[in-house]
Each structure stands twice: as structure tokens, then as C-alpha cells.
Design a protein around this motif. Structure first.
Motif, PDB file in Angstrom:
ATOM      1  N   ALA A   1       0.831  -1.207   0.000  1.00  0.00           N
ATOM      2  CA  ALA A   1       0.000   0.000   0.000  1.00  0.00           C
ATOM      3  C   ALA A   1       0.865   1.255   0.000  1.00  0.00           C
ATOM      4  O   ALA A   1       0.558   2.229  -0.690  1.00  0.00           O
ATOM      5  CB  ALA A   1      -0.926  -0.002   1.216  1.00  0.00           C
ATOM      6  N   ALA A   2       1.954   1.228   0.755  1.00  0.00           N
ATOM      7  CA  ALA A   2       2.812   2.407   0.887  1.00  0.00           C
ATOM      8  C   ALA A   2       3.483   2.799  -0.424  1.00  0.00           C
ATOM      9  O   ALA A   2       3.786   3.975  -0.639  1.00  0.00           O
ATOM     10  CB  ALA A   2       3.884   2.151   1.947  1.00  0.00           C
ATOM     11  N   LEU A   3       3.695   1.846  -1.301  1.00  0.00           N
ATOM     12  CA  LEU A   3       4.359   2.147  -2.566  1.00  0.00           C
ATOM     13  C   LEU A   3       3.557   3.114  -3.428  1.00  0.00           C
ATOM     14  O   LEU A   3       4.116   3.766  -4.308  1.00  0.00           O
ATOM     15  CB  LEU A   3       4.636   0.850  -3.343  1.00  0.00           C
ATOM     16  CG  LEU A   3       5.655  -0.081  -2.695  1.00  0.00           C
ATOM     17  CD1 LEU A   3       5.748  -1.376  -3.485  1.00  0.00           C
ATOM     18  CD2 LEU A   3       7.022   0.582  -2.593  1.00  0.00           C
ATOM     19  N   ASN A   4       2.246   3.227  -3.185  1.00  0.00           N
ATOM     20  CA  ASN A   4       1.395   4.080  -4.013  1.00  0.00           C
ATOM     21  C   ASN A   4       0.784   5.248  -3.253  1.00  0.00           C
ATOM     22  O   ASN A   4      -0.176   5.853  -3.737  1.00  0.00           O
ATOM     23  CB  ASN A   4       0.275   3.230  -4.633  1.00  0.00           C
ATOM     24  CG  ASN A   4       0.823   2.207  -5.596  1.00  0.00           C
ATOM     25  OD1 ASN A   4       1.678   2.513  -6.406  1.00  0.00           O
ATOM     26  ND2 ASN A   4       0.361   0.994  -5.489  1.00  0.00           N
ATOM     27  N   LEU A   5       1.302   5.567  -2.070  1.00  0.00           N
ATOM     28  CA  LEU A   5       0.737   6.648  -1.264  1.00  0.00           C
ATOM     29  C   LEU A   5       1.734   7.798  -1.116  1.00  0.00           C
ATOM     30  O   LEU A   5       2.940   7.581  -1.144  1.00  0.00           O
ATOM     31  CB  LEU A   5       0.360   6.126   0.133  1.00  0.00           C
ATOM     32  CG  LEU A   5      -0.796   5.137   0.182  1.00  0.00           C
ATOM     33  CD1 LEU A   5      -0.896   4.520   1.568  1.00  0.00           C
ATOM     34  CD2 LEU A   5      -2.094   5.819  -0.199  1.00  0.00           C
ATOM     35  N   PRO A   6       1.234   9.016  -0.920  1.00  0.00           N
ATOM     36  CA  PRO A   6       2.131  10.143  -0.670  1.00  0.00           C
ATOM     37  C   PRO A   6       2.679  10.076   0.757  1.00  0.00           C
ATOM     38  O   PRO A   6       2.245   9.267   1.582  1.00  0.00           O
ATOM     39  CB  PRO A   6       1.220  11.363  -0.850  1.00  0.00           C
ATOM     40  CG  PRO A   6      -0.144  10.867  -0.547  1.00  0.00           C
ATOM     41  CD  PRO A   6      -0.168   9.428  -0.995  1.00  0.00           C
ATOM     42  N   GLU A   7       3.622  10.956   1.056  1.00  0.00           N
ATOM     43  CA  GLU A   7       4.235  11.029   2.382  1.00  0.00           C
ATOM     44  C   GLU A   7       3.161  11.180   3.458  1.00  0.00           C
ATOM     45  O   GLU A   7       2.177  11.893   3.279  1.00  0.00           O
ATOM     46  CB  GLU A   7       5.176  12.237   2.422  1.00  0.00           C
ATOM     47  CG  GLU A   7       5.930  12.391   3.711  1.00  0.00           C
ATOM     48  CD  GLU A   7       6.909  13.546   3.656  1.00  0.00           C
ATOM     49  OE1 GLU A   7       7.253  14.052   4.720  1.00  0.00           O
ATOM     50  OE2 GLU A   7       7.319  13.940   2.545  1.00  0.00           O
ATOM     51  N   GLY A   8       3.341  10.492   4.589  1.00  0.00           N
ATOM     52  CA  GLY A   8       2.378  10.593   5.680  1.00  0.00           C
ATOM     53  C   GLY A   8       2.405   9.360   6.554  1.00  0.00           C
ATOM     54  O   GLY A   8       3.218   8.467   6.372  1.00  0.00           O
ATOM     55  N   SER A   9       1.497   9.301   7.514  1.00  0.00           N
ATOM     56  CA  SER A   9       1.361   8.167   8.420  1.00  0.00           C
ATOM     57  C   SER A   9      -0.009   7.529   8.182  1.00  0.00           C
ATOM     58  O   SER A   9      -1.024   8.246   8.141  1.00  0.00           O
ATOM     59  CB  SER A   9       1.478   8.654   9.869  1.00  0.00           C
ATOM     60  OG  SER A   9       1.302   7.584  10.752  1.00  0.00           O
ATOM     61  N   TYR A  10      -0.034   6.213   8.045  1.00  0.00           N
ATOM     62  CA  TYR A  10      -1.257   5.521   7.661  1.00  0.00           C
ATOM     63  C   TYR A  10      -1.456   4.265   8.495  1.00  0.00           C
ATOM     64  O   TYR A  10      -0.508   3.694   9.011  1.00  0.00           O
ATOM     65  CB  TYR A  10      -1.211   5.104   6.185  1.00  0.00           C
ATOM     66  CG  TYR A  10      -1.033   6.248   5.227  1.00  0.00           C
ATOM     67  CD1 TYR A  10      -2.139   6.897   4.685  1.00  0.00           C
ATOM     68  CD2 TYR A  10       0.227   6.689   4.860  1.00  0.00           C
ATOM     69  CE1 TYR A  10      -1.982   7.946   3.797  1.00  0.00           C
ATOM     70  CE2 TYR A  10       0.386   7.743   3.979  1.00  0.00           C
ATOM     71  CZ  TYR A  10      -0.718   8.373   3.448  1.00  0.00           C
ATOM     72  OH  TYR A  10      -0.560   9.398   2.577  1.00  0.00           O
ATOM     73  N   ARG A  11      -2.706   3.800   8.591  1.00  0.00           N
ATOM     74  CA  ARG A  11      -3.036   2.505   9.172  1.00  0.00           C
ATOM     75  C   ARG A  11      -4.095   1.877   8.285  1.00  0.00           C
ATOM     76  O   ARG A  11      -5.131   2.476   8.035  1.00  0.00           O
ATOM     77  CB  ARG A  11      -3.581   2.659  10.589  1.00  0.00           C
ATOM     78  CG  ARG A  11      -4.038   1.297  11.167  1.00  0.00           C
ATOM     79  CD  ARG A  11      -4.519   1.388  12.596  1.00  0.00           C
ATOM     80  NE  ARG A  11      -3.378   1.626  13.456  1.00  0.00           N
ATOM     81  CZ  ARG A  11      -3.284   2.620  14.330  1.00  0.00           C
ATOM     82  NH1 ARG A  11      -4.277   3.478  14.471  1.00  0.00           N
ATOM     83  NH2 ARG A  11      -2.216   2.774  15.074  1.00  0.00           N
ATOM     84  N   LEU A  12      -3.804   0.667   7.806  1.00  0.00           N
ATOM     85  CA  LEU A  12      -4.783  -0.029   6.972  1.00  0.00           C
ATOM     86  C   LEU A  12      -5.825  -0.662   7.876  1.00  0.00           C
ATOM     87  O   LEU A  12      -5.493  -1.318   8.861  1.00  0.00           O
ATOM     88  CB  LEU A  12      -4.107  -1.107   6.126  1.00  0.00           C
ATOM     89  CG  LEU A  12      -3.134  -0.628   5.067  1.00  0.00           C
ATOM     90  CD1 LEU A  12      -2.533  -1.815   4.325  1.00  0.00           C
ATOM     91  CD2 LEU A  12      -3.830   0.298   4.083  1.00  0.00           C
ATOM     92  N   GLU A  13      -7.080  -0.475   7.566  1.00  0.00           N
ATOM     93  CA  GLU A  13      -8.179  -1.076   8.317  1.00  0.00           C
ATOM     94  C   GLU A  13      -8.571  -2.380   7.654  1.00  0.00           C
ATOM     95  O   GLU A  13      -8.571  -2.489   6.417  1.00  0.00           O
ATOM     96  CB  GLU A  13      -9.384  -0.130   8.337  1.00  0.00           C
ATOM     97  CG  GLU A  13      -9.110   1.186   9.067  1.00  0.00           C
ATOM     98  CD  GLU A  13      -8.832   1.008  10.547  1.00  0.00           C
ATOM     99  OE1 GLU A  13      -9.362   0.058  11.154  1.00  0.00           O
ATOM    100  OE2 GLU A  13      -8.056   1.803  11.093  1.00  0.00           O
ATOM    101  N   PRO A  14      -8.911  -3.408   8.450  1.00  0.00           N
ATOM    102  CA  PRO A  14      -9.357  -4.676   7.861  1.00  0.00           C
ATOM    103  C   PRO A  14     -10.585  -4.451   6.977  1.00  0.00           C
ATOM    104  O   PRO A  14     -11.427  -3.595   7.272  1.00  0.00           O
ATOM    105  CB  PRO A  14      -9.716  -5.541   9.061  1.00  0.00           C
ATOM    106  CG  PRO A  14      -9.078  -4.877  10.249  1.00  0.00           C
ATOM    107  CD  PRO A  14      -8.934  -3.425   9.898  1.00  0.00           C
TER     108      PRO A  14
END
Length: 79
Positions: free
Chosen positions: A63-76
Motif C-alpha cells: 500500500a505504501a508504494l502508491n501513497l504520498p508522504e504521511g502516516s497511515y493505518r490499513l483497516e481490515p
């Protein structure tokens, strides 16, 4: 260049660094049912360095390979 091999309990991908500038050692990615390992031989010691990722970490990396800079959490995914 890369190769893909399907073994009994894993899929093995080897990434081969080609080119004329500052080549790195090959990287072997081995995907098992419950984890993925990354292996590369250290160029000075010739010892293998291994990193093990859980499947959740692999999903986060993908997922991170296609996202801009930032902090994320993937939800189920909702069932």
C-alpha cells in the motif's frame, strides 16, 4: 532483471541489479504462507542479511508504494 521460481512451500523471486553504476548484490525475496523474507549478501563480509516481514507488513509495504508522504493505518476489510 529478475527470476521467479515456484518451490514446494514458497515462491522465490531474485532481483538482479544490472547496469554500469554502483551495482548492489542480488536480493532474494521468498514468500511463504505466513511471512516473506528478504535476503542479500553483505558485500564486505559475504554474510547473508535476512529480514522477515509478516504478511501484515507486506500488505502495508504494498500500500505504501502508491501513497504520498504521511502516516497511515490499513483497516481490515469489512465482511
Amino acid at each position: 532483471m529478475f527470476t521467479i521460481e515456484h518451490e514446494f512451500d514458497a515462491t522465490v523471486i531474485t532481483l538482479i541489479d544490472e547496469g554500469s553504476v554502483a551495482l548492489q548484490e542480488d536480493v532474494t525475496v521468498t514468500a511463504f504462507d505466513d511471512c516473506v523474507t528478504l535476503e542479500q549478501v553483505h558485500p564486505l563480509t559475504q554474510e547473508p542479511m535476512i529480514i522477515t516481514l509478516s504478511m501484515a507488513q507486506v500488505q502495508d509495504l504494498a500500500a505504501a508504494l502508491n501513497l504520498p508522504e504521511g502516516s497511515y493505518r490499513l483497516e481490515p476489510a469489512a465482511k
